[in-house]
Design a protein around this motif. Structure first.
Motif, short mmCIF file in Angstrom:
data_model
loop_
_atom_site.label_atom_id
_atom_site.label_comp_id
_atom_site.label_asym_id
_atom_site.label_seq_id
_atom_site.Cartn_x
_atom_site.Cartn_y
_atom_site.Cartn_z
N PRO A 246 -6.79 5.11 -2.01
CA PRO A 246 -7.18 3.50 -2.14
C PRO A 246 -8.56 3.52 -2.14
CG PRO A 246 -5.29 3.51 -0.46
CD PRO A 246 -6.05 5.18 -0.70
N LEU A 247 -9.32 4.32 -1.15
CA LEU A 247 -10.90 4.31 -1.16
C LEU A 247 -11.47 4.91 -2.39
CD1 LEU A 247 -13.28 3.48 0.71
CD2 LEU A 247 -12.92 5.91 1.89
N ASN A 248 -10.88 5.84 -2.84
CA ASN A 248 -11.24 6.45 -4.12
C ASN A 248 -11.37 5.26 -5.18
OD1 ASN A 248 -11.63 9.15 -2.87
ND2 ASN A 248 -9.78 10.01 -4.02
N TYR B 74 -8.22 6.59 -8.85
CA TYR B 74 -7.76 7.47 -7.65
C TYR B 74 -8.10 8.71 -7.37
CZ TYR B 74 -4.43 3.27 -6.97
OH TYR B 74 -4.15 1.91 -6.72
N ASN B 75 -8.58 9.43 -8.61
CA ASN B 75 -8.83 10.51 -8.86
C ASN B 75 -10.53 10.80 -8.53
OD1 ASN B 75 -6.23 11.74 -9.13
ND2 ASN B 75 -6.53 11.14 -11.25
N GLY B 76 -10.90 9.73 -8.39
CA GLY B 76 -12.53 9.67 -8.19
C GLY B 76 -12.84 9.64 -6.67
N ILE C 84 -8.36 -6.26 -5.64
CA ILE C 84 -9.23 -5.21 -6.05
C ILE C 84 -8.70 -4.89 -7.10
CG2 ILE C 84 -10.46 -3.05 -5.57
CD1 ILE C 84 -10.18 -3.74 -2.65
N LYS C 85 -9.41 -4.63 -8.37
CA LYS C 85 -9.00 -4.12 -9.61
C LYS C 85 -10.02 -3.27 -10.23
CE LYS C 85 -6.43 -5.33 -13.88
NZ LYS C 85 -5.93 -6.28 -14.64
N THR C 86 -9.84 -2.11 -10.53
CA THR C 86 -10.91 -1.23 -11.17
C THR C 86 -12.39 -1.38 -10.51
OG1 THR C 86 -11.31 -2.76 -12.99
CG2 THR C 86 -9.52 -1.30 -13.44
#
Length: 324
Positions: A14-16, A23-25, A202-204
């Motif tokens: 979620p923090l990513n 989510y992979n960031g 929260i979105k994008t």
């Protein structure tokens, strides 16, 4: 996102997503980042996860432990590689020494591999001291010149560090502690906080307030708007509603917008004098939120707004504004 060469996984999906919109960031590589929060809230644990992510990308990490409290056993248990080619641990005495170590660390590692990812964790800013503070007697530690030595050093040191980070794609993480005095919103003035409630969508990477409200003894403060994690931009409207009447109480909403690092703040609509001028001055000196002090008009007659908010949350409902 176009300027970010890679992302460092925080270990929390979620923090990513909140930071990068993916989510992979995660945390952007090649940036100065501050992780702040109260005591024992997982700041060092989060920084350790980011050091692990750097190592997984073939990079090296370094911990500058001003706190002298880093648990190597716990870090190894999480998977940290403590081989000298992948991890460095130092306990600097002063801020000047620590910044010098960072500079030497970067030069040493990149002497062999210019493109190797590097992450430096500084734990913590709250425990830093300058050479002036170290060499001062206990009597002189309360001297204003001594107190200002660390902010003065950081002001110049961070400029040089930014240039080093940008030129070498290094990630530097500063851990900092938030210390709160119960019952104090801003400065030394005690303001009784009855409750606070928040609900965000929260979105994008875009956080939008559904509800963000503080109920104090003198006013109800509503905050509406967005915080864009991708572009690092704020766009907030702060509306104080006095619980009573005073000749100079102001109800004009404030705005806070612009980049996270240096937001703009002011009063919406017409120019305001007296308390409005005080609000702008406070916003410039102590940060945008401090300007709310200039809008408080005391009264003890209005009801506390906590009950309906908390009841809605207990029922599993998204809190809704309780205006009117």
């Amino acid at each position: 996102n176009q300027d970010v060469s890679a992302w460092l996984d925080t270990g929390l999906l979620p923090l990513n997503f909140i930071i990068s919109g993916d989510y992979n960031g995660g945390l952007p590589m090649g940036r100065l980042t501050e992780i702040s929060g109260g005591e024992s809230t997982g700041k060092t644990m989060l920084a350790t996860q980011i050091m692990l992510s750097t190592q997984r990308l073939g990079g090296a990490a370094m911990m500058l432990d001003y706190e002298h409290a880093f648990s190597l056993r716990r870090a190894v248990g999480l998977g940290l590689n403590t081989d000298p080619n992948h991890w460095f641990y130092k306990q600097p005495v002063t801020a000047e020494e620590g910044f010098g170590i960072i500079e030497k660390f970067v030069a040493r590692v990149q002497e062999f591999n210019v493109t190797r990812p590097l992450t430096v964790v500084v734990d913590s800013v709250a425990s830093m001291q300058t050479n002036d503070e170290l060499e001062s007697s206990f009597e002189k530690l309360s001297n204003m010149k001594t107190k200002l030595s660390l902010p003065a050093f950081l002001s110049g040191g961070l400029k040089k560090l930014v240039a080093l980070v940008n030129a070498n794609n290094i990630t530097v993480i500063f851990i900092n502690q938030l210390r709160d005095k119960p019952g104090v919103l801003f400065g030394d003035k005690e303001v009784k906080i009855n409750c606070a409630a928040a609900d965000f969508g929260i979105k994008t990477g875009l956080a939008t307030t559904r509800l963000f409200v503080f109920d104090t003894e003198n006013a109800i403060i509503y905050i509406d708007g967005t915080a864009n994690m991708a572009t690092e931009q704020l766009d907030l409207t702060i509306t104080p509603e006095s619980k009573g009447f005073r000749l100079f109480s102001l109800r004009s909403p404030l705005y806070v917008n612009g980049p996270f690092i240096k937001p703009n703040a002011g009063v919406k609509a017409i120019p305001l004098a007296l308390r409005g001028a005080g609000m702008v001055a406070l916003g410039v000196i102590a940060g945008p939120a401090a300007g709310l002090l200039a809008l408080v008009a005391p009264s003890g007659d209005a009801p506390n707004q906590c009950a309906p908010l908390l009841q809605q949350m207990k029922e599993g409902k998204a809190p809704k504004t309780v205006k009117g």
